[in-house]
Design a protein around this motif. Structure first.
Motif, short mmCIF file in Angstrom:
data_model
loop_
_atom_site.label_atom_id
_atom_site.label_comp_id
_atom_site.label_asym_id
_atom_site.label_seq_id
_atom_site.Cartn_x
_atom_site.Cartn_y
_atom_site.Cartn_z
N LYS A 87 41.65 31.13 38.26
CA LYS A 87 40.39 30.47 37.91
C LYS A 87 39.25 31.49 37.77
O LYS A 87 38.41 31.35 36.89
N ARG A 88 39.24 32.49 38.65
CA ARG A 88 38.22 33.53 38.54
C ARG A 88 38.37 34.31 37.25
O ARG A 88 37.38 34.61 36.56
N ARG A 89 39.61 34.65 36.89
CA ARG A 89 39.85 35.40 35.67
C ARG A 89 39.48 34.57 34.43
O ARG A 89 38.92 35.08 33.46
N ALA A 90 39.80 33.27 34.48
CA ALA A 90 39.46 32.39 33.37
C ALA A 90 37.95 32.29 33.21
O ALA A 90 37.43 32.32 32.08
N ALA A 91 37.24 32.17 34.32
CA ALA A 91 35.77 32.10 34.27
C ALA A 91 35.17 33.39 33.74
O ALA A 91 34.11 33.37 33.11
N GLY A 92 35.86 34.51 33.97
CA GLY A 92 35.38 35.79 33.48
C GLY A 92 35.82 36.11 32.07
O GLY A 92 35.54 37.21 31.56
N GLY A 93 36.56 35.19 31.43
CA GLY A 93 36.98 35.39 30.05
C GLY A 93 38.23 36.24 29.88
O GLY A 93 38.54 36.65 28.76
N LEU A 94 38.97 36.50 30.97
CA LEU A 94 40.18 37.31 30.87
C LEU A 94 41.35 36.45 30.39
O LEU A 94 41.53 35.32 30.84
N ARG A 95 42.17 37.01 29.50
CA ARG A 95 43.34 36.32 28.98
C ARG A 95 44.55 37.25 28.99
O ARG A 95 44.43 38.40 28.55
N ALA A 154 44.77 34.20 31.89
CA ALA A 154 44.05 34.04 33.14
C ALA A 154 44.96 34.28 34.34
O ALA A 154 44.52 34.81 35.37
N PHE A 155 46.22 33.92 34.20
CA PHE A 155 47.17 34.07 35.31
C PHE A 155 47.81 35.45 35.25
O PHE A 155 48.46 35.80 34.26
N SER A 156 47.61 36.24 36.30
CA SER A 156 48.22 37.57 36.38
C SER A 156 49.51 37.46 37.16
O SER A 156 49.51 37.29 38.38
N LEU A 157 50.63 37.56 36.46
CA LEU A 157 51.92 37.42 37.11
C LEU A 157 52.16 38.55 38.11
O LEU A 157 52.75 38.33 39.18
N ALA A 158 51.70 39.75 37.79
CA ALA A 158 51.87 40.88 38.71
C ALA A 158 51.07 40.67 39.99
O ALA A 158 51.54 40.94 41.10
N TYR A 159 49.84 40.16 39.85
CA TYR A 159 49.03 39.85 41.04
C TYR A 159 49.71 38.79 41.88
O TYR A 159 49.81 38.91 43.11
N TYR A 160 50.20 37.74 41.23
CA TYR A 160 50.87 36.66 41.94
C TYR A 160 52.11 37.17 42.67
O TYR A 160 52.37 36.80 43.82
N ALA A 161 52.89 38.03 42.01
CA ALA A 161 54.07 38.61 42.66
C ALA A 161 53.67 39.43 43.87
O ALA A 161 54.36 39.44 44.88
N GLY A 162 52.52 40.12 43.78
CA GLY A 162 52.03 40.90 44.91
C GLY A 162 51.65 40.05 46.10
O GLY A 162 51.70 40.52 47.25
N THR A 163 51.27 38.79 45.85
CA THR A 163 51.00 37.88 46.96
C THR A 163 52.27 37.19 47.44
O THR A 163 52.49 37.03 48.64
N ALA A 164 53.12 36.75 46.51
CA ALA A 164 54.25 35.89 46.86
C ALA A 164 55.41 36.64 47.50
O ALA A 164 56.01 36.17 48.47
N LEU A 165 55.78 37.80 46.94
CA LEU A 165 56.93 38.53 47.47
C LEU A 165 56.75 38.96 48.93
O LEU A 165 57.69 38.81 49.74
N PRO A 166 55.59 39.50 49.33
CA PRO A 166 55.42 39.83 50.75
C PRO A 166 55.55 38.61 51.66
O PRO A 166 56.12 38.71 52.75
N PHE A 167 55.02 37.45 51.22
CA PHE A 167 55.16 36.24 52.03
C PHE A 167 56.63 35.87 52.19
O PHE A 167 57.09 35.55 53.30
N TYR A 168 57.37 35.92 51.09
CA TYR A 168 58.78 35.54 51.13
C TYR A 168 59.57 36.47 52.05
O TYR A 168 60.32 36.01 52.92
N LEU A 169 59.40 37.77 51.85
CA LEU A 169 60.15 38.74 52.65
C LEU A 169 59.77 38.65 54.13
O LEU A 169 60.65 38.68 55.01
N ALA A 170 58.47 38.53 54.41
CA ALA A 170 58.03 38.44 55.80
C ALA A 170 58.57 37.18 56.45
O ALA A 170 58.98 37.20 57.63
#
Length: 246
Positions: free
Chosen positions: A134-142, A144-160
């Motif tokens: 949502k922040r990226r969309a509001a800033g005009g970035l396309r 908007a969804f950064s898959l690499a950013y999401y993987a950086g959040t999700a993979l550590p949660f899963y492994l931990a």
């Protein structure tokens, strides 16, 4: 699906790496909060008779802490499989709403990337990923969804989650009742932080309040873990009814 395939996207490798690190940095404070209650879940599972091999199978294949806690509370020998499956479905049914909220940001992704991303979705990674999109969309970035950013959040949660529930299962018999150390407080503390970040006013929070009231009332009058199902179902129904009013 390998880590490299999950994080693959249009930006060059250097940019993807920077985005992955950005996601990992954003997830670290919350990640530290999930470690204690992962240990609690693993220890409780071991006390119910699950082995050190069975615990990571449960947490790795299901990867949904709330339903796993509910399942362990209901676990008997032999287990009531249909009841546990029904409770798991009800508790995890919130993922329908979470996935629906995230879906508009995933339309540019092929299924081979979107499906592993959704498998890794938990409350924490969903909240962080959606807020960033949502922040990226509001800033005009396309996009908007950064898959690499999401993987950086999700993979550590899963492994931990998988690693520390396994550690809890291994150490549980040695530590005894791990709840006496106050680890269980980490579970509500993390969710309070997430809820605060998602707060959009009282009107939007009405389904939460309905779920809380119904779960509390059921806990007081009905034995067992039925309050989990009652809270989840009432929250979903109230969200659907309130959405119909708009």
């Amino acid at each position: 699906m390998s880590v490299s395939e999950i994080t693959l996207g249009h930006p060059p490798a250097e940019a993807r790496g920077a985005e992955f690190r950005r996601g990992a940095a954003a997830s670290t404070p919350v990640l530290l909060g999930i470690v204690p209650y992962a240990l609690v879940l693993g220890a409780q599972a071991a006390q119910k008779g699950l082995s050190v091999v069975e615990v990571p199978l449960m947490t790795g294949l299901n990867f949904a802490g709330g339903s796993e806690f509910a399942a362990i509370q209901l676990w008997t020998s032999p287990p009531h499989v249909l009841l546990i499956a029904a409770i798991t479905l009800l508790v995890n049914s919130r993922h329908f709403l979470m996935g629906a909220a995230l879906a508009p940001f995933l339309r540019h992704l092929p299924k081979r990337k979107a499906l592993p991303a959704l498998f890794l979705m938990c409350d924490e990674s969903w909240a962080l990923g959606l807020a960033d999109a949502k922040r990226r969309a509001a800033g005009g970035l396309r996009p908007a969804f950064s898959l690499a950013y999401y993987a950086g959040t999700a993979l550590p949660f899963y492994l931990a989650w998988v690693i520390f529930t396994t550690c809890g299962a291994a150490l549980g018999p040695v530590l005894g009742d791990v709840e006496r150390y106050g680890f269980a407080m980490a579970f509500p503390a993390v969710f309070l932080v997430l809820l605060r970040g998602m707060w959009k006013g009282f009107a939007a929070a009405r389904p939460w309040l309905v779920s809380l009231a119904v779960a509390a009332a059921t806990y007081l009058v009905v034995p067992g873990a039925w309050y989990v199902a009652a809270g989840a179902l009432s929250g979903l129904v109230s969200a659907w009814l309130l959405a119909g009013e708009k």
